[in-house]
Scaffold this motif. Structure first.
Motif, PDB file in Angstrom:
ATOM      1  N   ILE A  59      13.326  -4.868   0.909  1.00  0.00           N
ATOM      2  CA  ILE A  59      11.979  -5.307   0.627  1.00  0.00           C
ATOM      3  C   ILE A  59      11.682  -6.255   1.627  1.00  0.00           C
ATOM      4  N   ASP A  60      11.126  -6.021   2.926  1.00  0.00           N
ATOM      5  CA  ASP A  60      11.208  -6.843   4.387  1.00  0.00           C
ATOM      6  C   ASP A  60       9.752  -8.394   3.247  1.00  0.00           C
ATOM      7  N   ARG A  61      10.923  -9.360   3.050  1.00  0.00           N
ATOM      8  CA  ARG A  61      10.081 -10.741   2.738  1.00  0.00           C
ATOM      9  C   ARG A  61       8.558 -10.177   3.331  1.00  0.00           C
ATOM     10  N   THR A  62       8.023 -10.219   4.027  1.00  0.00           N
ATOM     11  CA  THR A  62       7.305 -10.618   4.099  1.00  0.00           C
ATOM     12  C   THR A  62       6.090  -9.373   3.840  1.00  0.00           C
ATOM     13  N   VAL A  63       6.035  -8.386   2.828  1.00  0.00           N
ATOM     14  CA  VAL A  63       5.123  -7.733   2.692  1.00  0.00           C
ATOM     15  C   VAL A  63       6.186  -7.086   1.301  1.00  0.00           C
ATOM     16  N   LEU A  64       6.744  -7.747   0.158  1.00  0.00           N
ATOM     17  CA  LEU A  64       6.729  -7.964  -1.144  1.00  0.00           C
ATOM     18  C   LEU A  64       5.534  -7.647  -1.905  1.00  0.00           C
ATOM     19  N   GLU A  65       4.510  -8.806  -1.669  1.00  0.00           N
ATOM     20  CA  GLU A  65       3.805  -8.736  -2.758  1.00  0.00           C
ATOM     21  C   GLU A  65       2.993  -7.352  -2.238  1.00  0.00           C
ATOM     22  N   TRP A  66       2.705  -6.654  -1.197  1.00  0.00           N
ATOM     23  CA  TRP A  66       2.018  -5.300  -1.069  1.00  0.00           C
ATOM     24  C   TRP A  66       3.205  -4.535  -1.647  1.00  0.00           C
ATOM     25  N   ARG A  67       4.235  -4.585  -1.481  1.00  0.00           N
ATOM     26  CA  ARG A  67       4.506  -3.311  -1.936  1.00  0.00           C
ATOM     27  C   ARG A  67       5.089  -3.221  -3.129  1.00  0.00           C
ATOM     28  N   LEU A  68       4.537  -4.696  -4.130  1.00  0.00           N
ATOM     29  CA  LEU A  68       5.686  -4.035  -5.902  1.00  0.00           C
ATOM     30  C   LEU A  68       4.056  -4.488  -6.066  1.00  0.00           C
ATOM     31  N   ASP A  69       2.771  -5.569  -5.739  1.00  0.00           N
ATOM     32  CA  ASP A  69       1.813  -5.216  -6.783  1.00  0.00           C
ATOM     33  C   ASP A  69       0.963  -3.540  -7.471  1.00  0.00           C
ATOM     34  N   PRO A  70       0.919  -2.959  -8.157  1.00  0.00           N
ATOM     35  CA  PRO A  70       0.507  -2.243  -8.972  1.00  0.00           C
ATOM     36  C   PRO A  70      -0.697  -1.722  -8.351  1.00  0.00           C
ATOM     37  N   ALA A  71      -1.509  -3.120  -7.859  1.00  0.00           N
ATOM     38  CA  ALA A  71      -2.785  -2.434  -7.927  1.00  0.00           C
ATOM     39  C   ALA A  71      -2.704  -2.348  -6.101  1.00  0.00           C
ATOM     40  N   SER A  72      -2.039  -2.831  -4.861  1.00  0.00           N
ATOM     41  CA  SER A  72      -2.503  -2.658  -3.784  1.00  0.00           C
ATOM     42  C   SER A  72      -2.310  -1.382  -3.723  1.00  0.00           C
ATOM     43  N   PRO A  73      -3.009  -1.280  -2.417  1.00  0.00           N
ATOM     44  CA  PRO A  73      -2.648   0.406  -1.615  1.00  0.00           C
ATOM     45  C   PRO A  73      -1.814   1.120  -1.098  1.00  0.00           C
ATOM     46  N   ASP A  74      -1.416  -0.206  -0.694  1.00  0.00           N
ATOM     47  CA  ASP A  74       0.280  -0.833   0.266  1.00  0.00           C
ATOM     48  C   ASP A  74       1.102  -0.339  -0.793  1.00  0.00           C
ATOM     49  N   ARG A  75       1.762  -0.569  -1.732  1.00  0.00           N
ATOM     50  CA  ARG A  75       2.608  -0.185  -2.847  1.00  0.00           C
ATOM     51  C   ARG A  75       4.016   0.871  -3.010  1.00  0.00           C
ATOM     52  N   ILE A  76       4.820   0.279  -2.922  1.00  0.00           N
ATOM     53  CA  ILE A  76       6.209   1.792  -3.514  1.00  0.00           C
ATOM     54  C   ILE A  76       5.851   2.144  -4.989  1.00  0.00           C
ATOM     55  N   PRO A  77       5.848   3.668  -4.590  1.00  0.00           N
ATOM     56  CA  PRO A  77       5.916   4.349  -6.035  1.00  0.00           C
ATOM     57  C   PRO A  77       6.275   3.820  -7.186  1.00  0.00           C
ATOM     58  N   GLU A  78       7.638   3.207  -6.768  1.00  0.00           N
ATOM     59  CA  GLU A  78       8.044   2.296  -8.416  1.00  0.00           C
ATOM     60  C   GLU A  78       7.417   1.237  -9.010  1.00  0.00           C
ATOM     61  N   ALA A  79       6.123   0.543  -8.299  1.00  0.00           N
ATOM     62  CA  ALA A  79       5.998  -0.491  -8.806  1.00  0.00           C
ATOM     63  C   ALA A  79       3.873   0.457  -9.570  1.00  0.00           C
ATOM     64  N   THR A  80       4.085   0.313 -10.492  1.00  0.00           N
ATOM     65  CA  THR A  80       3.806   1.309 -11.368  1.00  0.00           C
ATOM     66  C   THR A  80       3.093   0.361 -12.310  1.00  0.00           C
ATOM     67  N   ASP A  81       3.868  -1.208 -12.812  1.00  0.00           N
ATOM     68  CA  ASP A  81       3.112  -1.462 -14.288  1.00  0.00           C
ATOM     69  C   ASP A  81       3.464  -3.044 -13.983  1.00  0.00           C
ATOM     70  N   TYR A  82       2.282  -4.051 -13.720  1.00  0.00           N
ATOM     71  CA  TYR A  82       2.408  -5.385 -13.841  1.00  0.00           C
ATOM     72  C   TYR A  82       3.771  -6.171 -14.879  1.00  0.00           C
ATOM     73  N   ASP A  83       3.724  -5.378 -15.825  1.00  0.00           N
ATOM     74  CA  ASP A  83       4.866  -5.476 -16.961  1.00  0.00           C
ATOM     75  C   ASP A  83       6.388  -4.956 -16.834  1.00  0.00           C
ATOM     76  N   ARG A  84       6.539  -4.812 -15.692  1.00  0.00           N
ATOM     77  CA  ARG A  84       7.983  -4.287 -15.222  1.00  0.00           C
ATOM     78  C   ARG A  84       8.777  -5.668 -14.862  1.00  0.00           C
TER      79      ARG A  84
END
Length: 137
Positions: A59-84
């Motif tokens: 994941i490119d550093r420039t989009v990391l937070e958006w791809r991993l934040d479970p509340a983001s509409p741009d998250r990846i499918p693996e971003a399921t939980d803040y406890d991950r």
């Protein structure tokens, strides 16, 4: 109101690592095998030179937070939980610390990184992946 200033990159890095349980290469491999999300933020050139990290999502550093934040509409499918448990990896373990701190700031409280980065992984004699990287845009 008092504003505390961070002076210099070393101070910034030290603050980023405060309270973070950073992992060594073997701990990282075991955590990934147990279900931790392994995220490689190295550039394409670095990955071409060093190889691909097995099981990592790129994941490119420039989009990391958006791809991993479970509340983001741009998250990846693996971003399921803040406890991950998310383990960020870079070439030497510096920018990954800053990236992990940023993920912690958005609520991924278990985000951490690999001490020494891929260079430490290779020095520990751990294998690199044979196939193409799992690149997420």
């Amino acid at each position: 109101m008092t504003v505390e200033l961070t002076i210099g990159v070393d101070a910034l890095l030290a603050r980023a690592r405060e309270g973070m349980q950073r992992l060594g290469p073997h701990e990282t491999r075991a955590a990934a095998a147990a279900g931790a999300l392994l995220v490689d933020t190295r550039t394409e050139t670095q990955r071409r030179e060093q190889g691909e990290l097995p099981g990592a999502l790129v994941i490119d550093r420039t989009v990391l937070e958006w791809r991993l934040d479970p509340a983001s509409p741009d998250r990846i499918p693996e971003a399921t939980d803040y406890d991950r448990l998310v383990i960020v990896v870079c070439r030497q373990g510096y920018s990954s610390s800053l990236a992990a701190a940023s993920l912690r700031a958005v609520g991924l409280h278990r985000a951490t990184d690999l001490v020494g980065g891929v260079e430490a992984w290779l020095a520990a004699g751990l294998p690199m992946a044979e196939g193409p990287a799992d690149v997420r845009r």
